[in-house]
Design a protein around this motif. Structure first.
Motif, PDB file in Angstrom:
ATOM      1  N   ASP A   1       0.841  -1.195   0.000  1.00 20.67           N
ATOM      2  CA  ASP A   1       0.000   0.000   0.000  1.00 20.67           C
ATOM      3  C   ASP A   1       0.874   1.242   0.000  1.00 20.67           C
ATOM      4  N   GLY A   2       0.812   1.991  -1.094  1.00 15.02           N
ATOM      5  CA  GLY A   2       1.566   3.229  -1.195  1.00 15.02           C
ATOM      6  C   GLY A   2       0.680   4.449  -1.260  1.00 15.02           C
ATOM      7  N   ARG A   3      -0.598   4.301  -0.857  1.00  9.73           N
ATOM      8  CA  ARG A   3      -1.487   5.461  -0.935  1.00  9.73           C
ATOM      9  C   ARG A   3      -2.196   5.776   0.379  1.00  9.73           C
ATOM     10  N   SER A   4      -2.452   4.785   1.220  1.00  6.89           N
ATOM     11  CA  SER A   4      -3.220   5.031   2.444  1.00  6.89           C
ATOM     12  C   SER A   4      -2.399   5.807   3.467  1.00  6.89           C
ATOM     13  N   GLU A   5      -3.066   6.693   4.188  1.00  8.01           N
ATOM     14  CA  GLU A   5      -2.436   7.454   5.260  1.00  8.01           C
ATOM     15  C   GLU A   5      -2.980   7.060   6.624  1.00  8.01           C
ATOM     16  N   HIS A   6      -4.011   6.256   6.639  1.00 11.73           N
ATOM     17  CA  HIS A   6      -4.587   5.812   7.906  1.00 11.73           C
ATOM     18  C   HIS A   6      -4.958   4.342   7.792  1.00 11.73           C
ATOM     19  N   PHE A   7      -4.602   3.571   8.831  1.00 16.82           N
ATOM     20  CA  PHE A   7      -4.923   2.154   8.870  1.00 16.82           C
ATOM     21  C   PHE A   7      -5.708   1.851  10.139  1.00 16.82           C
ATOM     22  N   SER A   8      -6.745   1.052   9.995  1.00 11.64           N
ATOM     23  CA  SER A   8      -7.500   0.579  11.148  1.00 11.64           C
ATOM     24  C   SER A   8      -7.645  -0.930  11.022  1.00 11.64           C
ATOM     25  N   PHE A   9      -6.900  -1.662  11.847  1.00 11.02           N
ATOM     26  CA  PHE A   9      -6.972  -3.120  11.864  1.00 11.02           C
ATOM     27  C   PHE A   9      -7.662  -3.541  13.151  1.00 11.02           C
ATOM     28  N   GLN A  10      -8.725  -4.325  13.018  1.00 10.67           N
ATOM     29  CA  GLN A  10      -9.461  -4.789  14.186  1.00 10.67           C
ATOM     30  C   GLN A  10      -9.686  -6.293  14.096  1.00 10.67           C
ATOM     31  N   ASN A  11      -9.709  -6.927  15.257  1.00 12.49           N
ATOM     32  CA  ASN A  11     -10.031  -8.357  15.358  1.00 12.49           C
ATOM     33  C   ASN A  11      -9.136  -9.216  14.463  1.00 12.49           C
ATOM     34  N   LEU A  12      -7.828  -9.034  14.602  1.00  9.75           N
ATOM     35  CA  LEU A  12      -6.882  -9.831  13.820  1.00  9.75           C
ATOM     36  C   LEU A  12      -6.115 -10.809  14.709  1.00  9.75           C
ATOM     37  N   SER A  13      -6.767 -11.307  15.724  1.00 15.64           N
ATOM     38  CA  SER A  13      -6.102 -12.194  16.676  1.00 15.64           C
ATOM     39  C   SER A  13      -5.729 -13.542  16.070  1.00 15.64           C
TER      40      SER A  13
ATOM     41  N   TYR B   1       5.487   9.186   8.748  1.00 17.21           N
ATOM     42  CA  TYR B   1       4.779   7.996   8.295  1.00 17.21           C
ATOM     43  C   TYR B   1       5.229   6.754   9.042  1.00 17.21           C
ATOM     44  N   GLY B   2       6.487   6.742   9.467  1.00 21.11           N
ATOM     45  CA  GLY B   2       6.962   5.612  10.252  1.00 21.11           C
ATOM     46  C   GLY B   2       6.173   5.430  11.535  1.00 21.11           C
ATOM     47  N   TYR B   3       5.678   6.537  12.086  1.00 20.27           N
ATOM     48  CA  TYR B   3       4.871   6.452  13.303  1.00 20.27           C
ATOM     49  C   TYR B   3       3.542   5.753  13.021  1.00 20.27           C
ATOM     50  N   ILE B   4       2.989   5.993  11.839  1.00 15.06           N
ATOM     51  CA  ILE B   4       1.760   5.303  11.443  1.00 15.06           C
ATOM     52  C   ILE B   4       2.031   3.805  11.298  1.00 15.06           C
ATOM     53  N   ILE B   5       3.169   3.459  10.703  1.00 18.01           N
ATOM     54  CA  ILE B   5       3.532   2.058  10.548  1.00 18.01           C
ATOM     55  C   ILE B   5       3.708   1.394  11.907  1.00 18.01           C
ATOM     56  N   PHE B   6       4.248   2.145  12.853  1.00 19.80           N
ATOM     57  CA  PHE B   6       4.384   1.620  14.210  1.00 19.80           C
ATOM     58  C   PHE B   6       3.032   1.193  14.767  1.00 19.80           C
ATOM     59  N   HIS B   7       2.022   2.024  14.599  1.00 22.67           N
ATOM     60  CA  HIS B   7       0.691   1.676  15.091  1.00 22.67           C
ATOM     61  C   HIS B   7       0.106   0.493  14.321  1.00 22.67           C
ATOM     62  N   LEU B   8       0.416   0.414  13.033  1.00 24.01           N
ATOM     63  CA  LEU B   8      -0.059  -0.718  12.243  1.00 24.01           C
ATOM     64  C   LEU B   8       0.533  -2.018  12.787  1.00 24.01           C
ATOM     65  N   LEU B   9       1.834  -2.029  13.015  1.00 22.90           N
ATOM     66  CA  LEU B   9       2.486  -3.226  13.545  1.00 22.90           C
ATOM     67  C   LEU B   9       1.994  -3.544  14.947  1.00 22.90           C
ATOM     68  N   ASP B  10       1.656  -2.519  15.690  1.00 18.14           N
ATOM     69  CA  ASP B  10       1.179  -2.716  17.052  1.00 18.14           C
ATOM     70  C   ASP B  10      -0.132  -3.496  17.074  1.00 18.14           C
ATOM     71  N   GLN B  11      -0.881  -3.433  15.974  1.00 16.41           N
ATOM     72  CA  GLN B  11      -2.144  -4.160  15.876  1.00 16.41           C
ATOM     73  C   GLN B  11      -1.953  -5.578  15.342  1.00 16.41           C
ATOM     74  N   LEU B  12      -0.712  -5.937  15.033  1.00 14.80           N
ATOM     75  CA  LEU B  12      -0.414  -7.275  14.521  1.00 14.80           C
ATOM     76  C   LEU B  12       0.452  -8.044  15.513  1.00 14.80           C
ATOM     77  N   SER B  13       0.200  -7.842  16.781  1.00  9.93           N
ATOM     78  CA  SER B  13       1.083  -8.383  17.814  1.00  9.93           C
ATOM     79  C   SER B  13       1.020  -9.902  17.941  1.00  9.93           C
ATOM     80  N   ASN B  14       0.030 -10.550  17.306  1.00 13.52           N
ATOM     81  CA  ASN B  14      -0.102 -12.001  17.432  1.00 13.52           C
ATOM     82  C   ASN B  14       0.539 -12.783  16.287  1.00 13.52           C
ATOM     83  N   VAL B  15       1.125 -12.094  15.314  1.00 19.74           N
ATOM     84  CA  VAL B  15       1.679 -12.801  14.160  1.00 19.74           C
ATOM     85  C   VAL B  15       2.896 -13.629  14.560  1.00 19.74           C
ATOM     86  N   LYS B  16       3.076 -14.743  13.840  1.00 19.64           N
ATOM     87  CA  LYS B  16       4.235 -15.610  14.061  1.00 19.64           C
ATOM     88  C   LYS B  16       5.300 -15.399  12.990  1.00 19.64           C
ATOM     89  N   PHE B  17       4.865 -15.013  11.775  1.00 10.88           N
ATOM     90  CA  PHE B  17       5.797 -14.729  10.683  1.00 10.88           C
ATOM     91  C   PHE B  17       5.529 -13.319  10.188  1.00 10.88           C
TER      92      PHE B  17
END
Length: 254
Positions: free
Chosen positions: A140-152, A172-188
């Motif tokens: 994604d090279g266009r979005s400026e806001h991400f909302s990830f919910q219920n990705l357990s 923008y790196g700060y936005i990516i930080f929040h995106l990764l913060d919502q993927l805390s259950n990933v294994k890969f």
């Protein structure tokens, strides 16, 4: 080039391509009970009907490549109407008439998204709510806001997220930080280099985002692509090594 859908029975698989003129989908398609696979590509307009008149009760695979939509509502109404959808592929074209791209799909397991890159003054958003999702591949090279919910349930995530133009390049790196913060259950987890640049907190160019990140309790394998030995990249690597308690392998590629 045509796709037919005749009620009460219709084909279990449908494919439609158009490269010459914009095609409107037939209304009967949106209530096709037997459709299991649907693939649309090219100059096609997804004109989702009003509430209550969209239902794909058996659709499991949906591919949307370079199609256009009437507006945000056309997207918002589409995916919740597919209660057993498991596999979704989306390649966006420029000027597809959507600002907020919302994906709400309760049974979705596999999601591949390619939004490309587009300079625009519009504030593009991506919303994903998919409690059964196991695999995510996002470019994604266009979005400026991400909302990830219920990705357990998410096990594997590939992220290639950068911003070519727009208002939020500097933080923008700060936005990516929040995106990764919502993927805390990933294994890969696979990250591209642009995901790690400019990872400073807005208003404080000296404080890294990663000092406030959540522990990576399940992360086992990490792949970092495009590493340039920058300070922000080193901070992220250090954070992963210190907080991914079950990490088994990290691969770093230039």
């Amino acid at each position: 080039m045509g796709l037919r859908c005749n009620r009460p029975r219709c084909s279990r698989s449908g494919s439609l391509r158009s490269w010459e003129q914009a095609l409107q989908l037939p209304r009967s398609l949106f209530t096709c009970n037997m459709l299991v696979v649907l693939k649309l590509s090219g100059e096609i307009v997804v004109n989702t009907p009003a509430e209550g008149s969209v239902c794909f009760p058996n659709l499991k695979i949906l591919h949307l490549k370079w199609v256009k939509y009437v507006n945000d509502d056309s997207v918002r109404k589409l995916f919740p109407s597919c209660p057993v959808l498991e596999d979704l592929l989306i390649w966006r074209c420029n000027d597809d008439n959507v600002i907020t791209f919302s994906i709400f799909a309760s049974a979705l397991k596999r999601l591949i998204i390619d939004f490309g890159s587009q300079y625009s003054q519009d504030y593009y958003k991506l919303e994903i709510n998919a409690p059964a999702l196991e695999y995510l591949n996002l470019r994604d090279g266009r979005s400026e806001h991400f909302s990830f919910q219920n990705l357990s349930s998410l096990v594997q995530a590939h992220l290639d997220v950068c911003r070519v133009g727009g208002r939020l390049v500097n933080d923008y790196g700060y936005i990516i930080f929040h995106l990764l913060d919502q993927l805390s259950n990933v294994k890969f987890l696979s990250l591209s280099v642009d995901d790690m640049k400019r990872s400073k907190r807005p208003g404080d160019p000296h404080e890294s985002c990663w000092i406030q990140a959540q522990p990576l309790l399940h992360l086992r394998i990490v792949v970092i692509v495009g590493f340039e030995d920058l300070t922000d990249e080193l901070e992220l690597v250090q954070y992963i090594l210190e907080n991914a308690k079950v990490l088994k392998a990290m691969t770093i590629k230039a």
